[in-house]
Write a protein that holds these residues in place. Sequence first.
Motif, short mmCIF file in Angstrom:
data_model
loop_
_atom_site.label_atom_id
_atom_site.label_comp_id
_atom_site.label_asym_id
_atom_site.label_seq_id
_atom_site.Cartn_x
_atom_site.Cartn_y
_atom_site.Cartn_z
N THR A 223 0.80 -1.38 -0.11
CA THR A 223 0.16 0.07 0.04
C THR A 223 0.94 1.21 0.20
O THR A 223 0.52 2.27 -0.80
N GLY A 226 2.20 1.82 -3.52
CA GLY A 226 1.54 1.50 -4.58
C GLY A 226 1.13 2.59 -5.49
O GLY A 226 0.83 2.61 -6.66
N VAL A 257 -6.12 4.98 1.96
CA VAL A 257 -5.65 4.44 0.67
C VAL A 257 -5.89 2.95 0.59
O VAL A 257 -6.28 2.37 -0.65
N SER A 261 -8.48 1.09 -2.38
CA SER A 261 -7.70 0.31 -3.44
C SER A 261 -8.39 -1.12 -3.40
O SER A 261 -8.64 -1.54 -4.36
N SER A 265 -10.70 -2.87 -6.33
CA SER A 265 -10.28 -4.40 -6.75
C SER A 265 -11.26 -5.17 -6.84
O SER A 265 -11.76 -5.93 -7.58
N PRO A 330 -8.77 -1.16 -11.60
CA PRO A 330 -7.93 -0.96 -10.19
C PRO A 330 -6.76 0.20 -10.73
O PRO A 330 -6.55 0.79 -9.53
N SER A 331 -6.13 0.00 -11.59
CA SER A 331 -5.10 0.94 -11.98
C SER A 331 -5.63 2.32 -12.12
O SER A 331 -4.75 3.22 -11.53
N ASN A 334 -6.42 3.72 -8.78
CA ASN A 334 -5.09 4.00 -7.92
C ASN A 334 -4.45 5.18 -8.26
O ASN A 334 -4.08 6.15 -7.70
N TYR A 338 -4.07 8.93 -6.55
CA TYR A 338 -2.94 9.69 -6.23
C TYR A 338 -3.29 11.15 -6.67
O TYR A 338 -2.84 11.88 -5.88
#
Length: 400
Positions: A223, A226, A257, A261, A265, A330-331, A334, A338
């Motif tokens: 994490t 990540g 976070v 995340s 997922s 999921p990317s 993420n 960010y």
Amino acid sequence: MSYTTGPGPYPGQPNPQWGGNWPPPFPPPPKPGVIPLHPLAVGEILGGAFTTFRRYAKPLIGVMLAVQAIGIMIMVAAIGATVAVTQDRFAALFDLPPGVDPDGADVAALFLSFVPAGVLLLVVVTLGAAMIAALCPAVVQEAVVGRPTTFVAMWSRSWSRLPSVLGTLVLTGLIVGGPILVLYAVCVPLIVMSSEGSGPPAALALLIPGVLLYMPVAVWLMTRFGFAPAVAVCEGLGPVASLRRSSRLVNGGWWRVFGISMLGSFVAGAIGYAIQLPFGFVGMVSLFPALSAGSEGNADPEQILVGLLVYAIAVLVGGALSALFQYGFPSLVNALLYVDLRMRQENLADALIAAAGAAPAHATAAGPGPTATGAGPAAGAAPADAPVPAPPPAAEPDER
């Protein structure tokens, strides 16, 4: 002196419009792209990921399909070349007289001949994962300011940042997985020795608790690191600097976070399963007549072969489409997380607003005019094709 009773206007003020639409005290934050440019809620992050996947489907899915196609072609060529070279070893194992067992040396030789193909598979999978990890932040970098992009632009952007992103993935894997590899390297030989009576019998009791105790540490490290791929793409840092930067961004908000995340997922897994389910159903329907005929003793080899072929194609197509969403969503979550952390910690929203040509987020209702929603360029705004600004990392906090 007389006083008015009940609700009424003060002298010189208009009558109140009860039930009317009161103007908001502040204008809504600009939203030139897929998210409003202010600190995001969980729903805005997930909704932004869905919107990004829908609006930028062509470059996003196109690059992912190209990466998968190149990887599949490389592996098919490698396995085909290995099989062609090892024809004699296959014959030594399978073309034997009845009752003759294959020699152990021949089995070991055939196994070792496929080791290079296995190593190549690991390299191809790692490179493909790094390419997708670089792709999603690059797409989000355009999506948050509402700029269009193309397959060629995203491929070029991802390829240019591939070495740094690959470095972050390799370093993260070594940091997180290194202790587990050491534990297995110590315990597995001891377990083999204990089964032969020459080693300590407690080796297995050491391996299982060690893995279970280390799992929370591995999740904590994963994490914290990540955001390293997103940092490498959006800020142009190297692998080590990206890991440090990711750790600083997550500091103080690890649980948030981790939770967002994991939620991303979980959503990706559920939707990916829903995508794959109808393909599996079609494959089972095509295979059912052949299985029914076989159970009644009237099996047609051609019918069974066609049913198996249709089933395999349906499962492969469903799995490929499902994997696109399960890897990409999921990317994207993420990458948006960010962006959210940088808007919270570094006021990135103003830089994004300037890049998008919108009005400042703190402007009042009378100030910005039509540019408050990104309808027109603000004074001094960056051109539409300018990259999203990446301010330098924040200073280290005072440890005193």
